[in-house]
Every structure is written in C-alpha cells, then in structure tokens.
Design a protein around this motif. Sequence first.
Motif, PDB file in Angstrom:
ATOM      1  N   UNK A  10      -7.018 -71.014   3.286  1.00  0.00           N
ATOM      2  CA  UNK A  10      -7.261 -70.709   1.874  1.00  0.00           C
ATOM      3  C   UNK A  10      -7.995 -71.894   1.251  1.00  0.00           C
ATOM      4  N   UNK A  81      -4.339 -81.315   3.482  1.00  0.00           N
ATOM      5  CA  UNK A  81      -3.552 -80.540   4.459  1.00  0.00           C
ATOM      6  C   UNK A  81      -3.776 -79.054   4.222  1.00  0.00           C
ATOM      7  N   UNK A  82      -4.906 -78.547   4.643  1.00  0.00           N
ATOM      8  CA  UNK A  82      -5.194 -77.115   4.399  1.00  0.00           C
ATOM      9  C   UNK A  82      -4.281 -76.208   5.212  1.00  0.00           C
ATOM     10  N   UNK A  83      -4.032 -75.049   4.659  1.00  0.00           N
ATOM     11  CA  UNK A  83      -3.309 -74.021   5.413  1.00  0.00           C
ATOM     12  C   UNK A  83      -4.214 -73.515   6.530  1.00  0.00           C
ATOM     13  N   UNK A  84      -3.773 -73.656   7.774  1.00  0.00           N
ATOM     14  CA  UNK A  84      -4.482 -73.068   8.911  1.00  0.00           C
ATOM     15  C   UNK A  84      -3.409 -72.484   9.820  1.00  0.00           C
ATOM     16  N   UNK A  85      -3.261 -71.172   9.827  1.00  0.00           N
ATOM     17  CA  UNK A  85      -2.214 -70.543  10.633  1.00  0.00           C
ATOM     18  C   UNK A  85      -2.795 -69.379  11.421  1.00  0.00           C
TER      19      UNK A  85
END
Lengths: 107, 107, 107
Positions: A10, A81-85
């Motif tokens: 995001x 700290x980007x959301x990467x899932x």
Amino acid sequence: MADFLTVLTTTDTPEKAEALARGAVTARLAACAQISQPVTSVYRWQGEIETASEWQVLFKTTTARYAELEAHLREAHDYETPEIIATPVTQGSEGYLAWVVEETTIG
Amino acid sequence: MADFLTVLTTTDTPEKAEALARGAVTARLAACAQISQPVTSVYRWQGEIETASEWQVLFKTTTARYAELEAHLREAHDYETPEIIATPVTQGSEGYLAWVVEETTIG
Amino acid sequence: MADFLTVLTTTDTPEKAEALARGAVTARLAACAQISQPVTSVYRWQGEIETASEWQVLFKTTTARYAELEAHLREAHDYETPEIIATPVTQGSEGYLAWVVEETTIG
C-alpha cells in the motif's frame, strides 16, 4: 508451497502506486498489478488510532520471483516499513498461470 | 499453518466498517485494517439473487490472535452471520511482519 | 488443502462483472461474489507497459466447487485468457462457512 502468489503493498498516492506497479512489471518481477481505489487505513501511531487514505497495489507473481519483488518494493517504496505481504494462489486457470510464468521470466 | 493472516469481513455502511476496524486495532486484535470503497455484493436471499452495497474491511493479524479477532467481530457486527474469513500470509517483509506482531501483542 | 477458497477474476466493464457474479451464484458455483470499484490494471502488452480500468470480482466458494466455477468463468468470460486465481481460506466463522457450503450445494 504454492508456486504462485498475490503480493500486496500500500502507498499514499495513486502516482506512487502506479510507479510501484510499473516498476515491478517492467522488471518482470510481477506479471501484472492492480491498483485499488483509495482505501481507509486504520492503524496505531504513537499510541493513537489513526486513519489515512492509501492505495493498495496487488501484484500477481511466482514464488520464484518473490524475494526479488520484495527487495525491489522495499527499495522503491518511500515508507520505512512498507506493507509487503504474500498470499498463496493454490489453484488457477492453466492459461492464466502460464502467462504469469511467461511474463515473469527474463530472456 | 501460516503465522500471519489477512482477515476479511464486510458490512453495509462505512461508519460500521470504521467502527469494526477501530475496535479490532484498539484491542490489538489486528495491527491494522483497510476499508474498501463500496463493493457490490451479489448473493441469494430467500431464493432470489440480490445485490447490495457493502464495505470490505481487511485486517492484518497473527494466527495467534485470530480466534479472539473472530469472536470480537461476531460480537461487534450487527449481521447475524457476518462474513469472517482468514487467508494465510505465507511470506512478507520482515520489518512489516515484526510490526504486526508488535502491534498485536498486549503489554 | 483448504476446503474454502476466494476466487478472483477481473473484467473490463461493471456490467460484465455483475453478469459473471450473477451467473456463478445462480448456478451455485459460489455462495456470493463482491464486485470492486474500478481498479487500474498494469501489465505488458506487445512489449509495452499498459494500463486499463478493470473490475475485480471476488467469489467465495468451496474447494469442491472450484473446477466447475473455473470452467464456468472461462466459458462466460469474453477474454481469451481471463485471470482466474484461487486463494485458500484457512479459517473462518463457523456460521458463515456453513452458509457457503449450503449455498454451493445443489438439491
């Protein structure tokens, strides 16, 4: 482990979202990406519950390309700290999945 | 089993969606939640195919917190049988997943 | 393998999206479907990175019904190689999942 993944990140402007999508597809780290309309993110920040508008970018890729896609996104993203899932794709239409492999293969 | 999950529910107003999101994040049952723009839900109701506008709420949490998040959502939601489904996160950026653990840990 | 799935496809008009959703729910190939607002899809086409507006359709179904749902979508979709990918639902509220089974059972 599933051979195919959807990967979600995001960001906070549609321009950044498109840049992340274009970068990954250009580098063949993902076959395609879909950018959502703005979502309302709800999270805790310095003890307070905050909301913010963000844009989701959903990549379709192979497990084999995941590590490089994540490294690319961490590098290209401007969050600390980007959301990467990643979520497994356990079944899919043969033709589409073959296209994902083709699009994420270099050379 | 994956240690991390995305959990999806839907409701029929953006205010209810935000209340569900805020409640879970405040209680540290989820690290964050994203509320979509209105989606068109298509389903069968008393033998007829119906459509309705709903808002998706996508929570990010740990498997350890899932049972309590589900119980909270069933309690807080005003539908009799709300959609509450969990999808495994099988890979993710280390920093982000550490943040999810931190945010869903009490004390 | 998970007994329940979310299945994602995309198409290029909201009318086609609703037709795909209605068709699958009518045929009890999915319990319900949610149609997103338009997303921006980013992909490579004939060597160029392209963008297009598409609508995501997210079906909720059982693993047992997946093969027929995929066949139905390939038949009903007007793309040559539509995106059809399934993600496992590894946990969910009992009542909701029972409803998904009920809605996708014929007879």
